[in-house]
Design a protein around this motif. Structure first.
Motif, short mmCIF file in Angstrom:
data_model
loop_
_atom_site.label_atom_id
_atom_site.label_comp_id
_atom_site.label_asym_id
_atom_site.label_seq_id
_atom_site.Cartn_x
_atom_site.Cartn_y
_atom_site.Cartn_z
N SER A 1 0.83 -1.21 0.00
CA SER A 1 0.00 0.00 0.00
C SER A 1 0.86 1.25 0.00
O SER A 1 0.54 2.25 -0.64
CB SER A 1 -0.93 -0.01 1.22
N GLU A 2 1.99 1.21 0.71
CA GLU A 2 2.90 2.35 0.71
C GLU A 2 3.53 2.55 -0.66
O GLU A 2 3.70 3.67 -1.14
CB GLU A 2 4.00 2.15 1.76
N LEU A 3 3.90 1.43 -1.30
CA LEU A 3 4.44 1.52 -2.66
C LEU A 3 3.45 2.20 -3.60
O LEU A 3 3.80 3.05 -4.40
CB LEU A 3 4.77 0.12 -3.19
N LYS A 4 2.20 1.79 -3.51
CA LYS A 4 1.18 2.34 -4.40
C LYS A 4 1.02 3.83 -4.19
O LYS A 4 0.75 4.58 -5.12
CB LYS A 4 -0.16 1.63 -4.16
N GLY A 5 1.20 4.28 -2.95
CA GLY A 5 1.03 5.69 -2.68
C GLY A 5 2.19 6.55 -3.12
O GLY A 5 2.04 7.74 -3.32
N ARG A 6 3.37 5.96 -3.26
CA ARG A 6 4.56 6.75 -3.54
C ARG A 6 5.08 6.59 -4.96
O ARG A 6 5.99 7.30 -5.37
CB ARG A 6 5.67 6.36 -2.55
N PHE A 7 4.54 5.65 -5.72
CA PHE A 7 5.04 5.40 -7.07
C PHE A 7 3.90 5.34 -8.06
O PHE A 7 2.80 4.91 -7.74
CB PHE A 7 5.78 4.06 -7.14
N GLU A 8 4.20 5.77 -9.27
CA GLU A 8 3.32 5.49 -10.40
C GLU A 8 3.69 4.11 -10.92
O GLU A 8 4.87 3.75 -10.96
CB GLU A 8 3.51 6.54 -11.50
N TRP A 9 2.70 3.34 -11.33
CA TRP A 9 2.99 1.99 -11.84
C TRP A 9 3.93 2.03 -13.03
O TRP A 9 4.79 1.16 -13.18
CB TRP A 9 1.69 1.27 -12.18
N ASP A 10 3.82 3.05 -13.88
CA ASP A 10 4.66 3.12 -15.07
C ASP A 10 6.14 3.19 -14.70
O ASP A 10 7.00 2.64 -15.39
CB ASP A 10 4.27 4.32 -15.92
N GLU A 11 6.46 3.85 -13.59
CA GLU A 11 7.85 3.92 -13.13
C GLU A 11 8.39 2.53 -12.83
O GLU A 11 9.49 2.15 -13.25
CB GLU A 11 7.96 4.76 -11.86
N LEU A 12 7.60 1.78 -12.09
CA LEU A 12 8.03 0.44 -11.71
C LEU A 12 8.02 -0.52 -12.89
O LEU A 12 8.84 -1.44 -12.95
CB LEU A 12 7.14 -0.08 -10.58
N ARG A 13 7.11 -0.32 -13.81
CA ARG A 13 7.08 -1.16 -15.02
C ARG A 13 8.38 -1.00 -15.79
O ARG A 13 8.98 -1.99 -16.24
CB ARG A 13 5.89 -0.76 -15.90
N LEU A 14 8.86 0.23 -15.94
CA LEU A 14 10.12 0.46 -16.66
C LEU A 14 11.30 -0.07 -15.85
O LEU A 14 12.26 -0.62 -16.42
CB LEU A 14 10.28 1.95 -16.95
N PHE A 15 11.26 0.10 -14.55
CA PHE A 15 12.31 -0.44 -13.69
C PHE A 15 12.41 -1.96 -13.85
O PHE A 15 13.51 -2.52 -14.01
CB PHE A 15 12.03 -0.07 -12.23
N LEU A 16 11.27 -2.65 -13.85
CA LEU A 16 11.27 -4.10 -14.02
C LEU A 16 11.82 -4.50 -15.39
O LEU A 16 12.56 -5.49 -15.50
CB LEU A 16 9.84 -4.64 -13.86
N ALA A 17 11.48 -3.75 -16.41
CA ALA A 17 11.96 -4.07 -17.76
C ALA A 17 13.48 -3.98 -17.84
O ALA A 17 14.13 -4.85 -18.40
CB ALA A 17 11.31 -3.14 -18.78
N VAL A 18 14.06 -2.93 -17.24
CA VAL A 18 15.51 -2.77 -17.26
C VAL A 18 16.16 -3.88 -16.44
O VAL A 18 17.20 -4.44 -16.84
CB VAL A 18 15.91 -1.38 -16.71
N ALA A 19 15.57 -4.22 -15.30
CA ALA A 19 16.14 -5.28 -14.46
C ALA A 19 16.12 -6.62 -15.19
O ALA A 19 17.09 -7.37 -15.15
CB ALA A 19 15.35 -5.36 -13.15
N ARG A 20 15.03 -6.92 -15.86
CA ARG A 20 14.91 -8.21 -16.56
C ARG A 20 15.83 -8.30 -17.77
O ARG A 20 16.37 -9.36 -18.08
CB ARG A 20 13.46 -8.43 -16.98
N ALA A 21 16.00 -7.18 -18.45
CA ALA A 21 16.84 -7.17 -19.65
C ALA A 21 18.31 -6.95 -19.31
O ALA A 21 19.16 -7.05 -20.20
CB ALA A 21 16.37 -6.07 -20.61
N SER A 22 18.60 -6.63 -18.04
CA SER A 22 19.96 -6.33 -17.59
C SER A 22 20.59 -5.19 -18.40
O SER A 22 21.79 -5.19 -18.66
CB SER A 22 20.85 -7.59 -17.68
N GLY A 23 19.76 -4.24 -18.81
CA GLY A 23 20.28 -3.10 -19.55
C GLY A 23 19.18 -2.33 -20.24
O GLY A 23 18.00 -2.71 -20.21
N LEU A 24 19.57 -1.24 -20.89
CA LEU A 24 18.60 -0.35 -21.52
C LEU A 24 18.15 -0.81 -22.89
O LEU A 24 16.99 -0.63 -23.27
CB LEU A 24 19.20 1.06 -21.63
N ALA A 25 19.06 -1.42 -23.68
CA ALA A 25 18.72 -1.78 -25.06
C ALA A 25 17.60 -2.80 -25.11
O ALA A 25 16.61 -2.64 -25.83
CB ALA A 25 19.96 -2.29 -25.79
#
Length: 295
Positions: free
Chosen positions: A4-28
């Motif tokens: 619930s704290e996460l939801k209040g402090r973050f937009e989902w789109d921010e975390l979606r992009l964070f997850l994508a970079v983490a899974r791909a191990s990079g920006l490309a």
């Protein structure tokens, strides 16, 4: 920090992009998956780190590696992703359709697209989304519902369904003499990780006169009457302008698998596409195996 704290402090789109970079191990890789440019992704991740006053990634030449704080956030963001996916599924259900995402390489995606009427029909409560890439998407994390791979899944939350044997051979234009000492066509980038691309690079690197990042361009070059290249037989044998040079390459023969998320595969729309795809691939077993009728 609770969900619930996460939801209040973050937009989902921010975390979606964070997850994508983490899974791909990079920006490309993350840029290809999300449709967001690498520079924009870099700025978004840096802004997120500044706002958190935490370093989430160690930037290396080989890619992005999660820090301890990054791994902590990753685990919590996965929980939010599950909630978001559940909401998307609920919305799809209310809209009367379910988007079924199919992850496959360029050639398999092309084959399925050519037979799209066998997979989905007008008025049905399903839509298809093709995710074409030579690299693997994370089916466990629901980046795709169905994956076509060349080996059985090892992850515990995935199931595998063996489909076809896939043969590879050397092809050239039918206009060229078979004995001609032709240049080779190579594939680089993401497409360069395929078995055929690696085979050519390992044996004929000094004779490769053309390279491309899109494997589908190989056929266009061959059809123009230039060079030779390795193609899956279900591709090369589909073009009358192309001819095989020799027999299928035994060491490249591989098994094709349909890889499925154990939970999502039971969804009615996903199950429908799975069964239709299995029938379609079975009907073309001889084409994939490289069995051609005698001339």
């Amino acid at each position: 920090m609770s969900i619930s704290e996460l939801k209040g402090r973050f937009e989902w789109d921010e975390l979606r992009l964070f997850l994508a970079v983490a899974r791909a191990s990079g920006l490309a890789g993350a840029a290809r998956q999300t449709g967001t440019s690498a520079p924009t992704l870099g700025r978004r991740i840096t802004a997120l780190e500044h706002r958190l006053a935490q370093k989430l990634f160690v930037r290396r030449q080989t890619g992005y590696e999660l820090t301890e704080a990054g791994r902590d956030l990753y685990g919590r963001a996965i929980e939010m992703e599950a909630v978001a996916i559940g909401i998307e599924g609920w919305l799809d259900g209310r809209a009367g359709r379910r988007v079924v995402r199919i992850a496959a390489g360029a050639w398999t995606s092309r084959f399925l697209a050519r037979h799209i009427d066998r997979l989905i029909r007008p008025g049905e409560p399903a839509a298809l989304e093709f995710l074409t890439s030579a690299s693997r998407l994370d089916i466990v994390r629901r980046e795709a519902d169905i994956g076509i791979r060349n080996r059985a899944p090892e992850e515990t939350r995935l199931s595998g369904r063996r489909t076809n044997e896939v043969a590879y051979a050397v092809y050239r234009s039918s206009r060229n003499a078979e004995e001609a000492d032709e240049a080779w066509i190579g594939v680089i980038g993401d497409g360069g990780i395929t078995p055929g691309a690696r085979w050519v690079a390992a044996r004929y690197a000094d004779r490769i006169s053309m390279t491309c990042t899109d494997p589908r361009l190989v056929v266009d070059i061959l059809r123009s009457g230039v060079g030779r290249a390795v193609l899956p037989c279900f591709v090369g044998d589909s073009f009358p302008e192309l001819r095989r040079v020799g027999d299928p390459i035994a060491e490249l023969a591989e098994q094709q698998w349909m890889v499925l998320n154990e939970t999502e595969r039971h969804q009615p729309a996903v199950r429908l596409v799975i069964e239709r795809m299995a029938v379609l691939l079975k009907e073309h077993r001889a084409l994939f195996r490289g069995d051609r009728p005698a001339a």
